[in-house]
Design a protein around this motif. Structure first.
Motif, PDB file in Angstrom:
ATOM      1  N   PHE A   4      -9.621  -9.322 -14.352  1.00 41.09           N
ATOM      2  CA  PHE A   4      -9.218  -9.032 -12.969  1.00 41.09           C
ATOM      3  C   PHE A   4     -10.385  -8.425 -12.197  1.00 41.09           C
ATOM      4  O   PHE A   4     -10.690  -8.851 -11.073  1.00 41.09           O
ATOM      5  CB  PHE A   4      -8.029  -8.066 -12.972  1.00 41.09           C
ATOM      6  N   LYS A   5     -11.041  -7.451 -12.813  1.00 39.56           N
ATOM      7  CA  LYS A   5     -12.178  -6.785 -12.149  1.00 39.56           C
ATOM      8  C   LYS A   5     -13.320  -7.782 -11.929  1.00 39.56           C
ATOM      9  O   LYS A   5     -13.970  -7.784 -10.875  1.00 39.56           O
ATOM     10  CB  LYS A   5     -12.661  -5.611 -13.015  1.00 39.56           C
ATOM     11  N   LYS A   6     -13.548  -8.657 -12.886  1.00 37.81           N
ATOM     12  CA  LYS A   6     -14.624  -9.652 -12.782  1.00 37.81           C
ATOM     13  C   LYS A   6     -14.357 -10.638 -11.648  1.00 37.81           C
ATOM     14  O   LYS A   6     -15.266 -10.995 -10.892  1.00 37.81           O
ATOM     15  CB  LYS A   6     -14.751 -10.403 -14.116  1.00 37.81           C
ATOM     16  N   ILE A   7     -13.106 -11.075 -11.504  1.00 35.15           N
ATOM     17  CA  ILE A   7     -12.772 -12.109 -10.523  1.00 35.15           C
ATOM     18  C   ILE A   7     -12.512 -11.542  -9.136  1.00 35.15           C
ATOM     19  O   ILE A   7     -12.913 -12.121  -8.117  1.00 35.15           O
ATOM     20  CB  ILE A   7     -11.550 -12.919 -11.020  1.00 35.15           C
ATOM     21  N   LYS A   8     -11.842 -10.374  -9.075  1.00 38.77           N
ATOM     22  CA  LYS A   8     -11.448  -9.803  -7.793  1.00 38.77           C
ATOM     23  C   LYS A   8     -12.330  -8.638  -7.330  1.00 38.77           C
ATOM     24  O   LYS A   8     -12.136  -8.109  -6.233  1.00 38.77           O
ATOM     25  CB  LYS A   8      -9.986  -9.328  -7.857  1.00 38.77           C
ATOM     26  N   ASN A   9     -13.270  -8.230  -8.169  1.00 37.85           N
ATOM     27  CA  ASN A   9     -14.170  -7.114  -7.836  1.00 37.85           C
ATOM     28  C   ASN A   9     -13.415  -5.816  -7.580  1.00 37.85           C
ATOM     29  O   ASN A   9     -13.856  -4.956  -6.805  1.00 37.85           O
ATOM     30  CB  ASN A   9     -15.048  -7.449  -6.621  1.00 37.85           C
ATOM     31  N   MET A  10     -12.247  -5.685  -8.191  1.00 33.73           N
ATOM     32  CA  MET A  10     -11.457  -4.459  -8.116  1.00 33.73           C
ATOM     33  C   MET A  10     -10.449  -4.477  -9.256  1.00 33.73           C
ATOM     34  O   MET A  10     -10.186  -5.534  -9.839  1.00 33.73           O
ATOM     35  CB  MET A  10     -10.747  -4.335  -6.765  1.00 33.73           C
ATOM     36  N   THR A  11      -9.897  -3.333  -9.579  1.00 32.29           N
ATOM     37  CA  THR A  11      -8.893  -3.266 -10.634  1.00 32.29           C
ATOM     38  C   THR A  11      -7.543  -3.711 -10.086  1.00 32.29           C
ATOM     39  O   THR A  11      -7.350  -3.750  -8.866  1.00 32.29           O
ATOM     40  CB  THR A  11      -8.771  -1.837 -11.176  1.00 32.29           C
ATOM     41  N   PRO A  12      -6.573  -4.036 -10.959  1.00 25.65           N
ATOM     42  CA  PRO A  12      -5.230  -4.377 -10.475  1.00 25.65           C
ATOM     43  C   PRO A  12      -4.612  -3.267  -9.629  1.00 25.65           C
ATOM     44  O   PRO A  12      -3.945  -3.542  -8.627  1.00 25.65           O
ATOM     45  CB  PRO A  12      -4.445  -4.598 -11.772  1.00 25.65           C
ATOM     46  N   SER A  13      -4.825  -2.027 -10.013  1.00 24.65           N
ATOM     47  CA  SER A  13      -4.275  -0.907  -9.237  1.00 24.65           C
ATOM     48  C   SER A  13      -4.912  -0.822  -7.861  1.00 24.65           C
ATOM     49  O   SER A  13      -4.231  -0.568  -6.857  1.00 24.65           O
ATOM     50  CB  SER A  13      -4.485   0.409  -9.985  1.00 24.65           C
ATOM     51  N   GLU A  14      -6.225  -1.044  -7.795  1.00 28.57           N
ATOM     52  CA  GLU A  14      -6.911  -1.037  -6.501  1.00 28.57           C
ATOM     53  C   GLU A  14      -6.419  -2.194  -5.629  1.00 28.57           C
ATOM     54  O   GLU A  14      -6.272  -2.052  -4.408  1.00 28.57           O
ATOM     55  CB  GLU A  14      -8.422  -1.124  -6.710  1.00 28.57           C
ATOM     56  N   TYR A  15      -6.157  -3.336  -6.255  1.00 21.20           N
ATOM     57  CA  TYR A  15      -5.631  -4.490  -5.520  1.00 21.20           C
ATOM     58  C   TYR A  15      -4.274  -4.151  -4.904  1.00 21.20           C
ATOM     59  O   TYR A  15      -4.020  -4.436  -3.728  1.00 21.20           O
ATOM     60  CB  TYR A  15      -5.505  -5.692  -6.455  1.00 21.20           C
ATOM     61  N   ARG A  16      -3.402  -3.512  -5.687  1.00 20.53           N
ATOM     62  CA  ARG A  16      -2.091  -3.130  -5.175  1.00 20.53           C
ATOM     63  C   ARG A  16      -2.209  -2.137  -4.023  1.00 20.53           C
ATOM     64  O   ARG A  16      -1.505  -2.245  -3.015  1.00 20.53           O
ATOM     65  CB  ARG A  16      -1.242  -2.552  -6.303  1.00 20.53           C
ATOM     66  N   ARG A  17      -3.115  -1.176  -4.159  1.00 19.37           N
ATOM     67  CA  ARG A  17      -3.283  -0.196  -3.080  1.00 19.37           C
ATOM     68  C   ARG A  17      -3.791  -0.859  -1.813  1.00 19.37           C
ATOM     69  O   ARG A  17      -3.400  -0.495  -0.694  1.00 19.37           O
ATOM     70  CB  ARG A  17      -4.247   0.918  -3.527  1.00 19.37           C
ATOM     71  N   THR A  18      -4.684  -1.860  -1.969  1.00 20.67           N
ATOM     72  CA  THR A  18      -5.197  -2.585  -0.807  1.00 20.67           C
ATOM     73  C   THR A  18      -4.083  -3.343  -0.116  1.00 20.67           C
ATOM     74  O   THR A  18      -3.990  -3.367   1.121  1.00 20.67           O
ATOM     75  CB  THR A  18      -6.307  -3.554  -1.235  1.00 20.67           C
ATOM     76  N   LEU A  19      -3.216  -3.965  -0.897  1.00 21.39           N
ATOM     77  CA  LEU A  19      -2.064  -4.660  -0.319  1.00 21.39           C
ATOM     78  C   LEU A  19      -1.154  -3.711   0.432  1.00 21.39           C
ATOM     79  O   LEU A  19      -0.722  -3.974   1.550  1.00 21.39           O
ATOM     80  CB  LEU A  19      -1.270  -5.363  -1.420  1.00 21.39           C
ATOM     81  N   ASN A  20      -0.866  -2.580  -0.184  1.00 21.61           N
ATOM     82  CA  ASN A  20       0.032  -1.597   0.441  1.00 21.61           C
ATOM     83  C   ASN A  20      -0.551  -1.059   1.747  1.00 21.61           C
ATOM     84  O   ASN A  20       0.175  -0.765   2.692  1.00 21.61           O
ATOM     85  CB  ASN A  20       0.326  -0.454  -0.523  1.00 21.61           C
ATOM     86  N   ALA A  21      -1.879  -0.934   1.789  1.00 18.38           N
ATOM     87  CA  ALA A  21      -2.530  -0.420   2.999  1.00 18.38           C
ATOM     88  C   ALA A  21      -2.430  -1.404   4.150  1.00 18.38           C
ATOM     89  O   ALA A  21      -2.589  -1.037   5.314  1.00 18.38           O
ATOM     90  CB  ALA A  21      -3.998  -0.107   2.708  1.00 18.38           C
ATOM     91  N   ALA A  22      -2.159  -2.675   3.829  1.00 14.40           N
ATOM     92  CA  ALA A  22      -2.092  -3.705   4.876  1.00 14.40           C
ATOM     93  C   ALA A  22      -0.694  -3.854   5.461  1.00 14.40           C
ATOM     94  O   ALA A  22      -0.490  -4.604   6.402  1.00 14.40           O
ATOM     95  CB  ALA A  22      -2.539  -5.046   4.302  1.00 14.40           C
ATOM     96  N   VAL A  23       0.282  -3.142   4.884  1.00 14.10           N
ATOM     97  CA  VAL A  23       1.642  -3.261   5.381  1.00 14.10           C
ATOM     98  C   VAL A  23       1.760  -2.695   6.805  1.00 14.10           C
ATOM     99  O   VAL A  23       1.236  -1.610   7.047  1.00 14.10           O
ATOM    100  CB  VAL A  23       2.632  -2.522   4.443  1.00 14.10           C
TER     101      VAL A  23
END
Length: 290
Positions: free
Chosen positions: A271-290
């Motif tokens: 996940f970190k290799k492909i998305k340049n962030m951890t799964p938890s960071e990805y979730r926080r980024t999504l939540n910040a966009a709400v």
């Protein structure tokens, strides 16, 4: 994170939408709609999220997206605080595939454009001279009406139909709807991956599906997909995990397991290799966009 359907207003005497968004910041939440969409950012900076892709945008950013693909443009904090010194500004063009009637899209002259539309399900960032030419047309369309505006849109269609200047955004595992204009080998390979990526798929197994020797398959796959089979399979799985995290709000362990990863450490690493962030960071980024 809940995805909402958002519809832009369409003028009663227009067959498609040309809309200019000007304000302190772009107000749309994480959303989708049934139309194809071109988004041109004239002024502003921030994060652009298309499917499971997270990138950054600034002035001149141009993206084309197919129907029902979730997306959002989130301005940098200074826009929300009113400290940017200028307003966010973007032009949006939306159309449905039959806005000129279904027979029109089926004429021979539209073959190349129909193929482009099939590839747009993952979203595309347009670049190079393609971006320059379409940007100039979209800026002029704001002041156009009637046949002049329609003519400009058809010119954009022609540019898109013949361009190779784009980068795909969402991963195939997020959309799970990859259209390949290629051989029967690619169709069989892609279909098998999409139907079985949640299980173990060995190289000999997928080579057998393609009816190829192992070495031949590896060379064939790398030539057509530009990555190894294992790298592509991991991309599909991570894209599916992103979809589960965003739409079903599963926890990280559940998303990993349902995406074909039986090892959480490997899931986090890929996940970190492909998305340049951890799964938890990805979730926080999504939540910040709400």
């Amino acid at each position: 994170m809940k995805t909402v359907e958002v519809r832009l207003p369409q003028e009663y005497d227009k067959s498609f939408i040309v809309f200019q968004e000007i304000g302190q910041f772009f107000p749309c939440p994480w959303h989708y709609h049934p139309e194809y969409e071109l988004v041109l950012v004239l002024k502003s900076t921030g994060r652009r999220m298309v499917g499971d892709h997270i990138g950054y945008f600034d002035a001149g950013d141009l993206v084309f997206m197919g129907p029902s693909l979730p997306h959002v443009w989130v301005n940098d904090p200074e826009f929300f605080k009113g400290e940017a010194g200028y307003q966010a500004n973007a032009i949006v063009v939306q159309f449905v595939d039959n806005f000129l009637g279904k027979p029109f899209m089926e004429i021979p002259e539209m073959d190349a454009f129909r193929s482009f539309l099939k590839r747009s399900s993952r979203g595309m960032e347009l670049t190079g001279t393609t971006r320059t030419r379409i940007t100039n047309l979209m800026k002029r369309m704001i002041l156009m009406s009637g046949l002049q505006r329609l003519s400009a849109l058809l010119e954009i269609f022609d540019i898109l139909a013949h361009t190779t200047e784009y980068e795909m955004l969402a991963s195939p595992g997020y959309v799970q709807n990859v259209h390949l204009k290629s051989s029967d080998h690619l169709r069989k390979i892609n279909q098998y991956i999409m139907q079985n990526f949640q299980e173990e798929i060995s190289l000999p197994e997928i080579a057998s599906v393609a009816n190829m020797a192992l070495t031949t398959f590896c060379c064939f796959f790398k030539e057509h997909y530009r990555v190894s089979f294992v790298e592509y399979l991991n991309t599909v799985r991570i894209g599916h995990a992103c979809k589960l995290i965003s739409e079903k709000e599963l926890n990280i362990v559940e998303a990993a397991a349902e995406s074909g990863f039986n090892n959480l450490a490997n899931f986090n690493r890929q996940f970190k290799k492909i998305k340049n962030m951890t799964p938890s960071e990805y979730r926080r980024t999504l939540n910040a966009a709400v």
